[in-house]
Design a protein around this motif. Structure first.
Motif, PDB file in Angstrom:
ATOM      1  N   SER A  74       3.063   7.764   6.685  1.00  0.00           N
ATOM      2  CA  SER A  74       3.272   8.393   5.390  1.00  0.00           C
ATOM      3  C   SER A  74       4.725   8.380   4.933  1.00  0.00           C
ATOM      4  CB  SER A  74       2.743   9.823   5.399  1.00  0.00           C
ATOM      5  OG  SER A  74       1.365   9.822   5.650  1.00  0.00           O
ATOM      6  N   HIS A  75       5.630   8.911   5.772  1.00  0.00           N
ATOM      7  CA  HIS A  75       7.030   9.034   5.380  1.00  0.00           C
ATOM      8  C   HIS A  75       7.912   8.704   6.575  1.00  0.00           C
ATOM      9  CE1 HIS A  75       5.176  11.011   2.012  1.00  0.00           C
ATOM     10  NE2 HIS A  75       4.651  11.876   2.825  1.00  0.00           N
ATOM     11  N   PRO A  76       8.206   7.430   6.831  1.00  0.00           N
ATOM     12  CA  PRO A  76       8.916   7.041   8.036  1.00  0.00           C
ATOM     13  C   PRO A  76      10.343   7.555   8.113  1.00  0.00           C
ATOM     14  CG  PRO A  76       8.708   5.187   6.534  1.00  0.00           C
ATOM     15  CD  PRO A  76       7.865   6.275   5.971  1.00  0.00           C
ATOM     16  N   HIS A  77      10.894   8.049   6.984  1.00  0.00           N
ATOM     17  CA  HIS A  77      12.276   8.509   6.991  1.00  0.00           C
ATOM     18  C   HIS A  77      12.394   9.974   7.407  1.00  0.00           C
ATOM     19  CE1 HIS A  77      10.427   9.380   3.145  1.00  0.00           C
ATOM     20  NE2 HIS A  77      11.286  10.343   2.982  1.00  0.00           N
ATOM     21  N   THR A 103       0.634  15.838  -7.342  1.00  0.00           N
ATOM     22  CA  THR A 103       1.495  15.676  -8.506  1.00  0.00           C
ATOM     23  C   THR A 103       1.852  14.213  -8.691  1.00  0.00           C
ATOM     24  OG1 THR A 103       2.430  17.851  -8.090  1.00  0.00           O
ATOM     25  CG2 THR A 103       3.639  16.406  -9.596  1.00  0.00           C
ATOM     26  N   GLU A 104       1.545  13.676  -9.844  1.00  0.00           N
ATOM     27  CA  GLU A 104       1.792  12.264 -10.093  1.00  0.00           C
ATOM     28  C   GLU A 104       3.243  12.019 -10.467  1.00  0.00           C
ATOM     29  OE1 GLU A 104      -0.893  10.996 -13.055  1.00  0.00           O
ATOM     30  OE2 GLU A 104      -2.680  11.256 -11.814  1.00  0.00           O
ATOM     31  N   LYS A 105       3.829  10.978  -9.890  1.00  0.00           N
ATOM     32  CA  LYS A 105       5.202  10.622 -10.214  1.00  0.00           C
ATOM     33  C   LYS A 105       5.265   9.802 -11.497  1.00  0.00           C
ATOM     34  CE  LYS A 105       9.412   8.638  -8.315  1.00  0.00           C
ATOM     35  NZ  LYS A 105      10.082   8.061  -7.139  1.00  0.00           N
ATOM     36  N   TYR A 106       4.366   8.819 -11.601  1.00  0.00           N
ATOM     37  CA  TYR A 106       4.334   7.955 -12.779  1.00  0.00           C
ATOM     38  C   TYR A 106       2.920   7.974 -13.368  1.00  0.00           C
ATOM     39  CZ  TYR A 106       8.726   5.920 -11.079  1.00  0.00           C
ATOM     40  OH  TYR A 106      10.011   5.728 -10.655  1.00  0.00           O
ATOM     41  N   THR A 149       0.834  -1.201   0.000  1.00  0.00           N
ATOM     42  CA  THR A 149       0.000   0.000   0.000  1.00  0.00           C
ATOM     43  C   THR A 149       0.866   1.246   0.000  1.00  0.00           C
ATOM     44  OG1 THR A 149      -1.723  -1.178   1.220  1.00  0.00           O
ATOM     45  CG2 THR A 149      -1.847   1.216   1.200  1.00  0.00           C
ATOM     46  N   THR A 150       1.902   1.246   0.829  1.00  0.00           N
ATOM     47  CA  THR A 150       2.789   2.403   0.896  1.00  0.00           C
ATOM     48  C   THR A 150       3.523   2.605  -0.419  1.00  0.00           C
ATOM     49  OG1 THR A 150       3.113   2.045   3.258  1.00  0.00           O
ATOM     50  CG2 THR A 150       4.728   3.414   2.142  1.00  0.00           C
ATOM     51  N   ARG A 151       4.022   1.508  -1.002  1.00  0.00           N
ATOM     52  CA  ARG A 151       4.756   1.631  -2.265  1.00  0.00           C
ATOM     53  C   ARG A 151       3.827   2.129  -3.376  1.00  0.00           C
ATOM     54  NH1 ARG A 151       8.202  -3.010  -2.428  1.00  0.00           N
ATOM     55  NH2 ARG A 151       6.559  -4.273  -3.373  1.00  0.00           N
ATOM     56  N   ARG A 152       2.602   1.654  -3.390  1.00  0.00           N
ATOM     57  CA  ARG A 152       1.647   2.112  -4.405  1.00  0.00           C
ATOM     58  C   ARG A 152       1.420   3.621  -4.288  1.00  0.00           C
ATOM     59  NH1 ARG A 152      -1.746  -1.502  -3.708  1.00  0.00           N
ATOM     60  NH2 ARG A 152      -3.037  -0.601  -2.072  1.00  0.00           N
ATOM     61  N   LYS A 153       1.253   4.104  -3.057  1.00  0.00           N
ATOM     62  CA  LYS A 153       1.039   5.538  -2.853  1.00  0.00           C
ATOM     63  C   LYS A 153       2.243   6.346  -3.317  1.00  0.00           C
ATOM     64  CE  LYS A 153      -2.270   5.391   0.972  1.00  0.00           C
ATOM     65  NZ  LYS A 153      -2.530   5.775   2.388  1.00  0.00           N
ATOM     66  N   GLU A 154       3.425   5.843  -3.015  1.00  0.00           N
ATOM     67  CA  GLU A 154       4.634   6.552  -3.424  1.00  0.00           C
ATOM     68  C   GLU A 154       4.741   6.626  -4.942  1.00  0.00           C
ATOM     69  OE1 GLU A 154       8.150   4.970  -1.730  1.00  0.00           O
ATOM     70  OE2 GLU A 154       7.427   5.093   0.342  1.00  0.00           O
ATOM     71  N   MET A 155       4.422   5.534  -5.616  1.00  0.00           N
ATOM     72  CA  MET A 155       4.584   5.492  -7.061  1.00  0.00           C
ATOM     73  C   MET A 155       3.556   6.351  -7.783  1.00  0.00           C
ATOM     74  SD  MET A 155       5.462   1.447  -7.418  1.00  0.00           S
ATOM     75  CE  MET A 155       5.657   1.440  -9.200  1.00  0.00           C
ATOM     76  N   THR A 198      11.177   5.154  -0.580  1.00  0.00           N
ATOM     77  CA  THR A 198      11.449   4.547   0.708  1.00  0.00           C
ATOM     78  C   THR A 198      11.261   3.056   0.634  1.00  0.00           C
ATOM     79  OG1 THR A 198      10.580   6.500   1.800  1.00  0.00           O
ATOM     80  CG2 THR A 198      10.770   4.522   3.137  1.00  0.00           C
ATOM     81  N   LYS A 199      12.154   2.316   1.234  1.00  0.00           N
ATOM     82  CA  LYS A 199      11.995   0.864   1.352  1.00  0.00           C
ATOM     83  C   LYS A 199      11.279   0.572   2.650  1.00  0.00           C
ATOM     84  CE  LYS A 199      15.763  -1.259  -1.198  1.00  0.00           C
ATOM     85  NZ  LYS A 199      16.945  -2.105  -1.045  1.00  0.00           N
TER      86      LYS A 199
END
Length: 404
Positions: free
Chosen positions: A369-372, A47-50, A20-26, A401-402
């Motif tokens: 959202s952004h653990p880093h 703003t869409e990344k891909y 789910t997190t990776r999908r949101k990031e992409m 983020t991984k």
């Protein structure tokens, strides 16, 4: 051959599944860089990344074409084996029927996500599922869909993921010999495991599926005879057991590399299996047909090229049996979602809107959202989410983020 496993428990984690997190990031470009400082701007969540990814979503007519062609081939061969000697019947059953019936069983995966005709045509998808189910001789298309959606929603959850091996399986199949029979018994285990872990009431569609299958089986047996029936039925039992394609059962979520719970396979058998090997890609975007998953990987190589993967399902089976660190217990388990549902008295999952609300809250809170981010960056992001006068920046880092 009977050596015991060195690890006897599942792998427990206290974070949510990564997809789910990776999908949101992409789908979002939220990180920008000026010099060495990260700034989060107003367009962070719009703003869409891909943008190309959204064009891959939908359905694909080729799924139905492949299903129908495979079913026709199976019926034709079932007709042809009536007068063939038994040794050739068994040979053809394992090599051809095992391969094609396993392929049809994987088509349930595509059909269950409504990827053949789209979400707006549920009846057409359901009928195609009935057709795909015919040569398997065992009713399963409707039941597969009923439980498979929960596998996506509750991946790795100790209570709610129907795909997780039971504790009894982990105890019973610990040795190398045990793991061999674990693979042989996959058709049985795959069928009864959801009924033991997360039983659900039988639906009318499952009854319809059963009746259609019984009529088809009777027709095959009555008009074509025992050899034809054996060709089809044992094609399912052998093809989903000790068969090269069965490597996908093990390759998808068993832990081959510590810290990673989903793995893709990029070998040639994907051509026969609707690209089910692209499993990280599929879990990230279940609404993209299997035929388009290789394009997804090409669009976002920074997300997929650095993940551990497999290139041979046969090697997966060999390694699973031989490696003492691998076994039925080599799966990640978590309780974050089931505990959240229990806390909010929604564990029965009858109120779907409430369940979805709780699950969204789990994702937001757990992954944050952004653990880093640092504390200051989180504060800045929160301010910008609620402000209309903060400046924006323009340069994207392309980093991600991984969370595995």
């Amino acid at each position: 051959m009977g050596a015991r496993l060195s690890r006897s428990d599942f792998h427990w984690v206290y974070t949510d599944e990564p997809h789910t997190t990776r999908r949101k990031e992409m789908l979002r470009m939220y990180l920008n860089e000026i010099g060495s400082t990260y700034l989060y701007h107003l367009d962070a969540f719009s703003t869409e990344k891909y943008p190309e990814i959204k064009h891959l979503m939908g359905h694909d007519w080729r799924i139905a074409a492949q299903v129908i062609l495979t079913v026709v081939i199976q019926i034709v061969i079932a007709i042809l084996v009536q007068d063939v000697s038994w040794k050739y019947v068994w040979f053809l059953t394992y090599i051809i029927s095992g391969t094609l019936n396993h392929s049809l069983s994987i088509s349930f995966h595509e059909i269950g996500h409504n990827l053949a005709f789209g979400n707006h045509k549920p009846l057409e998808n359901r009928i195609l599922g009935f057709v795909a189910n015919l040569p398997l001789c065992i009713p399963s298309s409707v039941t597969f869909k009923k439980y498979h959606i929960d596998h996506h929603k509750f991946q790795g959850d100790d209570m709610l993921d129907p795909d997780l091996p039971t504790y009894f399986e982990a105890w019973l199949f610990q040795s190398r010999v045990g793991k061999f029979f674990y693979i042989v018994a996959q058709p049985l285990l795959y069928a009864i495991r959801p009924l033991l872990r997360v039983p659900k009431p039988v639906t009318l569609l499952e009854v319809v599926n059963l009746l259609i299958e019984l009529v088809f089986d009777a027709i095959i047996f009555y008009f074509l005879g025992l050899k034809s029936f054996v060709y089809l039925l044992f094609g399912t039992l052998l093809g989903l057991g000790l068969h090269p394609i069965s490597g996908h059962f093990i390759s998808e979520h068993y832990i081959f590399v510590e810290g990673y719970e989903t793995y893709s396979y990029y070998g040639p058998l994907n051509y026969l299996t609707f690209n089910v090997g692209y499993h990280n890609e599929h879990h990230d975007f279940p609404n993209i047909p299997g035929y388009a998953l290789p394009q997804l990987k090409k669009i976002a190589p920074d997300y997929y090229d650095n993940l551990p993967c497999h290139y041979s399902w046969t090697k997966v089976l060999y390694d699973f049996i031989r490696n003492p660190a691998l076994g039925p217990q080599s799966r990640i388990r978590r309780t974050i979602r089931s505990e959240a549902l229990k806390t909010k008295n929604a564990i029965d999952m009858k109120n779907k809107s409430k369940v979805n609300e709780i699950l969204h809250e789990v994702v937001d809170n757990n992954n944050n959202s952004h653990p880093h981010m640092s504390k200051e960056e989180r504060k800045l992001l929160n301010m910008k989410k609620h402000s209309s006068r903060l400046p924006t920046t323009v340069k994207s880092t392309g980093q991600h983020t991984k969370n595995e």
